[in-house]
Design an enzyme around this catalytic site. Structure first.
Site, mmCIF file in Angstrom:
data_model
loop_
_atom_site.group_PDB
_atom_site.id
_atom_site.type_symbol
_atom_site.label_atom_id
_atom_site.label_comp_id
_atom_site.label_asym_id
_atom_site.label_seq_id
_atom_site.Cartn_x
_atom_site.Cartn_y
_atom_site.Cartn_z
ATOM 1 N N ARG A 221 6.271 -1.349 -19.070
ATOM 2 C CA ARG A 221 6.212 -2.240 -17.939
ATOM 3 C C ARG A 221 7.274 -1.810 -16.890
ATOM 4 N NH1 ARG A 221 8.123 -6.855 -18.501
ATOM 5 N NH2 ARG A 221 7.265 -7.179 -20.614
ATOM 6 N N TYR B 57 -0.516 -5.513 9.310
ATOM 7 C CA TYR B 57 -1.506 -5.547 8.377
ATOM 8 C C TYR B 57 -1.907 -7.162 7.975
ATOM 9 C CZ TYR B 57 -4.046 -5.071 3.906
ATOM 10 O OH TYR B 57 -4.714 -5.346 2.943
ATOM 11 N N ASP C 190 6.731 -1.156 7.027
ATOM 12 C CA ASP C 190 5.603 -0.757 6.649
ATOM 13 C C ASP C 190 5.425 0.762 7.203
ATOM 14 O OD1 ASP C 190 2.963 -0.113 5.887
ATOM 15 O OD2 ASP C 190 2.279 -1.960 6.130
HETATM 16 C C1 LIG Z 1 -3.885 -1.173 3.286
HETATM 17 C C2 LIG Z 1 -2.593 -1.413 3.895
HETATM 18 C C3 LIG Z 1 -1.629 -2.569 3.220
HETATM 19 C C4 LIG Z 1 -1.999 -2.968 1.705
HETATM 20 O O1 LIG Z 1 -2.038 -2.057 0.740
HETATM 21 P P1 LIG Z 1 -3.056 -2.208 -0.689
HETATM 22 O O2 LIG Z 1 -2.667 -0.965 -1.329
HETATM 23 O O3 LIG Z 1 -4.498 -2.294 -0.088
HETATM 24 O O4 LIG Z 1 -2.502 -3.141 -1.183
HETATM 25 C C5 LIG Z 1 -0.514 -2.828 3.712
HETATM 26 N N1 LIG Z 1 -0.160 -2.361 5.006
HETATM 27 C C6 LIG Z 1 -1.027 -1.538 5.698
HETATM 28 C C7 LIG Z 1 -0.753 -1.007 7.162
HETATM 29 C C8 LIG Z 1 -2.402 -1.090 5.040
HETATM 30 O O5 LIG Z 1 -2.970 -0.258 5.944
#
Ligand SMILES: *Cc1c(COP(=O)(O)O)cnc(C)c1O
Length: 383
Positions: A52, A104, A177
């Site tokens: 884990r 997002y 992000d």
């Molecule tokens: C898809 C996405 C997410 C979320 O990711 P998952 O892998 O679907 O949980 C977050 N930020 C951006 C910019 C994304 O394109």
């Protein structure tokens, strides 16, 4: 002396020399074990105890991502969302967070609910404007600024160095992000970011067959330890097979991103001013309001994502998307196949996404085919 392979494309293609030390196989092994042998003195001679907190199959992708990001460490997660939510869960009730209005949508929606439930202060601001970010700071309370650039689905650009300075002056962290640019185009840590987040489901894996996420940190500090503990305690980790596939996918990231960027730039230039379109949204166009900042902060291209606003509102956008033959109508992005999505029907009425918008994720098909398909589809848009 052999040269050090420091170019990202070389690091990626070779997966930093990952192989199987037991068999000398040229690809690393998958480790499905959930538990590991203890010696007579109860120590763990292999350095692992239970699956884990850590799985040895993660090591290759985590080290490679940390190197690419110029980060101290990286951790894989079971999804982009589990990576992002761990950062917010590491905050204390009462802390204040600044996040973008345009980001997002899944994370924005989750964050609104979580902030209310966890007692976080939350301001969603126009992150194109560093002055708006600075004005939202609550002295002594702001602990995190969250940024995404270029931001889904209109590709607004945020000045990361300016946000890092605002965050650090306030005693807060900047988390970014970095899913869309990937570390090949933007390395947020170089611009002062403290935490970098990826949906590895997208470009890093690149084949639309692994759900995964990752965080990287500029410093292995107490906040990072809290994040690592959240991952371990929640078991928010990918399976070993997913982690193995992720590293395999990452080896071609250089080629895929290069092609996607070139195609997106060609599409944007080709369709700018098209009679059936209201607008083409792409930071690589000199007319894009974020172009100058993007040109400073991105290297080697402006990303593989663009959006078009189709004349005739939602009906025009849906008519065009229905007529596409090569572009695949599906959510997500960053795979080898080009995807198109009417975001308005996903994001709902309280989203800043315009209803006439189609989001385009450029894959690795030939740009001529993608352009021809979009051209013929736009003929189906009522004049
Ligand atoms: C898809 C996405 C997410 C979320 O990711 P998952 O892998 O679907 O949980 C977050 N930020 C951006 C910019 C994304 O394109």
């Amino acid at each position: 002396m052999r040269p050090d392979p420091t170019h990202p494309d070389t690091l990626l293609a070779r997966a930093q020399g990952a192989h199987d030390p037991a068999t000398h196989g040229v690809v690393p092994a998958v480790h499905p074990a959930t538990t590991f042998l203890r010696a007579g003195d109860l120590s763990y001679p292999g350095g692992h105890s239970y699956a884990r907190p850590f799985n040895p199959t993660f090591d290759g992708a985590e080290t490679l991502l940390a190197t690419l990001e110029g980060a101290a460490q990286a951790l894989l997660f079971s999804s982009g969302m589990s990576a992002a939510t761990a950062v917010f869960q590491a905050l204390e009730p009462g802390d204040h967070v600044i996040a973008p209005q345009v980001m997002y949508w899944g994370l924005r929606n989750w964050l609104k609910g979580f902030a209310a439930q966890w007692g976080l202060g939350l301001d969603l601001v126009d992150m194109r404007d560093p002055a708006a970010v600075a004005a939202a700071v609550r002295p002594g309370r702001t602990r995190l600024i969250w940024a995404e650039t270029p931001a889904n689905p209109t590709w607004e650009v945020t000045d990361l160095a300016a946000c890092a300075e605002i965050a650090h002056r306030a005693g807060a962290r900047l988390a970014v992000d970095n899913t869309v640019p990937t570390p090949l185009l933007t390395r947020p840590v170089e611009h002062g970011a403290d935490i970098v987040m990826h949906s590895a489901t997208k470009y890093l894996n690149g084949h639309s067959d692994v759900l995964g996420g990752a965080l990287a940190t500029a410093r292995a500090d107490g906040f990072w330890e809290r994040i690592a503990a959240i991952r371990a305690n929640q078991g928010a980790i990918p399976g070993p097979f997913e982690a193995w596939l992720l590293l395999r996918g990452m080896r071609t990231l250089g080629l895929r991103v290069e092609r996607a960027c070139a195609t997106a730039q060609r599409l944007a230039e080709h369709f700018a001013g098209h009679p059936k379109l209201e607008a083409v949204l792409y930071p690589g166009l000199p007319t894009h309001p974020g172009h100058a900042v993007a040109a400073r902060q991105m290297r080697g291209g402006f990303g593989g994502m663009l959006s078009v606003r189709v004349k005739g509102g939602a009906a025009g956008a849906v008519a065009a998307s229905a007529a596409l033959r090569i572009w695949t109508r599906a959510t997500s992005l960053g795979g080898v196949e080009s995807l198109v999505e009417h975001r308005g029907s996903i994001e709902g009425p309280d989203s800043p996404c315009p209803q006439d918008l189609l989001r385009l994720s450029c894959g690795i098909e030939h740009a001529d085919d993608l352009i021809a398909d979009l051209e013929q589809a736009l003929e189906h848009v009522p004049a």
